[in-house]
Design an enzyme around this catalytic site. Structure first.
Site, PDB file in Angstrom:
ATOM      1  N   ASN A  48      49.795  50.520  37.701  1.00  0.00           N
ATOM      2  CA  ASN A  48      48.850  51.388  37.398  1.00  0.00           C
ATOM      3  C   ASN A  48      49.475  52.672  37.891  1.00  0.00           C
ATOM      4  OD1 ASN A  48      48.132  51.957  40.214  1.00  0.00           O
ATOM      5  ND2 ASN A  48      47.392  49.927  39.827  1.00  0.00           N
TER       6      ASN A  48
ATOM      7  N   ASP B 131      41.061  39.453  46.171  1.00  0.00           N
ATOM      8  CA  ASP B 131      40.670  40.907  46.820  1.00  0.00           C
ATOM      9  C   ASP B 131      40.900  40.979  48.258  1.00  0.00           C
ATOM     10  OD1 ASP B 131      39.151  43.027  47.846  1.00  0.00           O
ATOM     11  OD2 ASP B 131      37.994  43.038  45.902  1.00  0.00           O
TER      12      ASP B 131
HETATM   13  O1  C5P Z   1      36.785  46.571  43.570  1.00  0.00           O
HETATM   14  P1  C5P Z   1      37.643  47.568  43.314  1.00  0.00           P
HETATM   15  O2  C5P Z   1      39.233  47.245  43.075  1.00  0.00           O
HETATM   16  O3  C5P Z   1      37.314  48.816  42.664  1.00  0.00           O
HETATM   17  O4  C5P Z   1      37.899  48.084  45.068  1.00  0.00           O
HETATM   18  C1  C5P Z   1      38.676  49.091  45.588  1.00  0.00           C
HETATM   19  C2  C5P Z   1      38.931  48.829  46.814  1.00  0.00           C
HETATM   20  O5  C5P Z   1      39.206  47.373  46.967  1.00  0.00           O
HETATM   21  C3  C5P Z   1      40.274  49.711  47.300  1.00  0.00           C
HETATM   22  O6  C5P Z   1      39.879  49.829  48.857  1.00  0.00           O
HETATM   23  C4  C5P Z   1      41.264  48.680  47.010  1.00  0.00           C
HETATM   24  O7  C5P Z   1      42.446  48.828  48.077  1.00  0.00           O
HETATM   25  C5  C5P Z   1      40.776  47.408  47.415  1.00  0.00           C
HETATM   26  N1  C5P Z   1      41.225  46.153  46.769  1.00  0.00           N
HETATM   27  C6  C5P Z   1      41.703  45.289  47.399  1.00  0.00           C
HETATM   28  N2  C5P Z   1      42.099  43.908  46.408  1.00  0.00           N
HETATM   29  C7  C5P Z   1      41.937  43.955  45.410  1.00  0.00           C
HETATM   30  C8  C5P Z   1      41.388  45.023  44.476  1.00  0.00           C
HETATM   31  C9  C5P Z   1      40.915  46.133  45.451  1.00  0.00           C
HETATM   32  O8  C5P Z   1      42.118  45.102  48.546  1.00  0.00           O
HETATM   33  N3  C5P Z   1      42.378  43.078  44.489  1.00  0.00           N
END
Ligand code: C5P
Length: 398
Positions: free
Chosen positions: A213, A309
């Site tokens: 990205n 996540d």
């Molecule tokens: O759910 P989303 O991706 O929008 O959440 C964003 C937050 O979660 C950010 O702080 C990002 O660094 C973290 N994140 C993570 N691991 C992932 C996806 C997002 O730590 N696989």
């Protein structure tokens, strides 16, 4: 003379001694002024042979002092008055001769007398030929300065004005300004251990292609700088970006989300505060082709599997650190951010509009915590990072 005003965050006496690196002091002054630091230049006679006082005067808006007997000071005590008006003194460049004077308490010109009469911290940025630097006399003098609690910034190895290459090159203006900013910021997270993820992840499709990205890493890197300024011990786990980690930050490079998770797991037991600023790819290809996939004119589809996540994993640990997340949204910013904070069970999330912030040097943030929302109006990312660190320190210390 420029008046000290409330806009000035801090006041610095910038001392220049004789050396070719004196030209960098003009840039130091310019960068400090940009950061609202009040800069009072003082130059030795030799420094004036390398760069004109008029340059420093024009850049800082302040008269340049060079003479111990300057009668512009009402009580004719320039050496006392000037040093009482500042929070710190930075000598850049500091010549071998000036270092010797400082080490032995000489006071035979305005700058050395100011240093001896000071009641504030003193920083020096040595600049000299490599033989002068390596000379036992210089090293003896530097050891004395360290014993006297004078902070020595640099030098580094590099090409020198004399044509030789080696130790003795002064740090760059930007590096010295960052060092002063570290000193000037309140120590809100003194000795706290902060782990930050930053930048994009890259999920390989085959040997040469992948899913990634547009994250530049700027927010995570400025947060690392702001946490360092606040006195924290900072580790940065970073995806592939074109940024340099601030001096003093431990940087761990990763490529994929899985690499990031491995690095986070390794570090997390040594962490008080975890800031997840990385743009982690939500999916990775189910199958990674070892070789480059050849095109054959037909369409193809890619099967994707969700990535772990990382933030949710850390927040769910039995002894989880204080967790801060980011929400980059393209619509319904506030609702999505607060939903995300609750789903991930984290105390604080910083929300911003993806289209306004990705790659930009500025951002507008809204913080959500148990008390509600706290908008941080648009500002350079370093300003936002300092505001966010302040907010984190208030919640963390509660
Ligand atoms: O759910 P989303 O991706 O929008 O959440 C964003 C937050 O979660 C950010 O702080 C990002 O660094 C973290 N994140 C993570 N691991 C992932 C996806 C997002 O730590 N696989």
């Amino acid at each position: 003379m420029a008046k000290i005003s409330i806009l000035h965050t801090k006041r610095l006496l910038l001392g220049l001694t004789g050396g070719v690196a004196a030209y960098k002091a003009a840039e130091i002054a310019r960068l400090l002024i940009q950061e609202n630091v009040y800069v009072q230049p003082v130059m030795t006679k030799s420094a004036c042979r390398f760069v004109g006082p008029a340059t420093l005067q024009a850049l800082t808006g302040n008269k340049v002092f060079t003479d111990l007997w300057d009668n512009r000071i009402d009580n004719n005590m320039a050496h006392i008055n000037i040093s009482r008006e500042v929070d710190a003194i930075l000598i850049a460049p500091a010549s071998a001769d000036f270092i010797a004077k400082l080490a032995n308490g000489f006071a035979n010109d305005l700058l050395s007398t100011l240093c001896l009469a000071r009641n504030c911290p003193l920083f020096i940025a040595p600049a000299m030929n490599l033989q002068m630097w390596g000379n036992p006399a210089t090293q003896r003098n530097l050891a004395l300065l360290q014993r006297d609690d004078i902070t020595i910034l640099g030098p580094v190895k590099g090409s020198q004005a004399c044509g030789e290459t080696g130790m003795g090159r002064m740090l760059e203006a930007q590096e010295l300004v960052e060092a002063m900013q570290i000193f000037f910021q309140p120590k809100l997270l003194q000795n706290n251990r902060v782990l930050i993820t930053a930048g994009p992840t890259y999920e390989a499709i085959d040997a040469v292609r992948g899913i990634t990205n547009l994250s530049s890493g700027k927010m995570g890197y400025t947060l690392a700088r702001a946490a360092l300024e606040a006195g924290a011990k900072v580790t940065l786990i970073s995806g592939a970006v074109c940024l340099e980690a601030p001096f003093g930050v431990t940087r761990i490079n990763i490529i994929s989300a899985k690499d990031m998770l491995v690095a986070v797991r390794k570090e997390i037991s040594n962490t008080d505060i975890f800031i997840s600023a990385a743009a982690v790819a939500d999916f990775l290809p189910t199958k990674i082709n070892k070789q480059k996939i050849k095109k054959d004119g037909r369409s193809m589809s890619l099967k994707l599997t969700p990535n772990p996540d990382i933030l949710e994993y850390v927040a769910g640990l039995p002894k989880s650190p204080f967790c801060v997340g980011f929400a980059a949204e393209t619509e319904n910013l506030e609702k999505n951010a607060e939903d995300k904070r609750r789903k991930k069970k984290i105390p604080l999330i910083a929300a911003n509009l993806a289209q306004d912030t990705i790659g930009s040097d500025e951002s507008a943030l809204i913080l959500f915590d148990d008390k509600g929302k706290h908008p941080l109006p648009k500002a350079p990312k370093i300003v936002q990072a300092r505001r966010l660190i302040k907010h984190i320190s208030l919640l963390y210390k509660k």
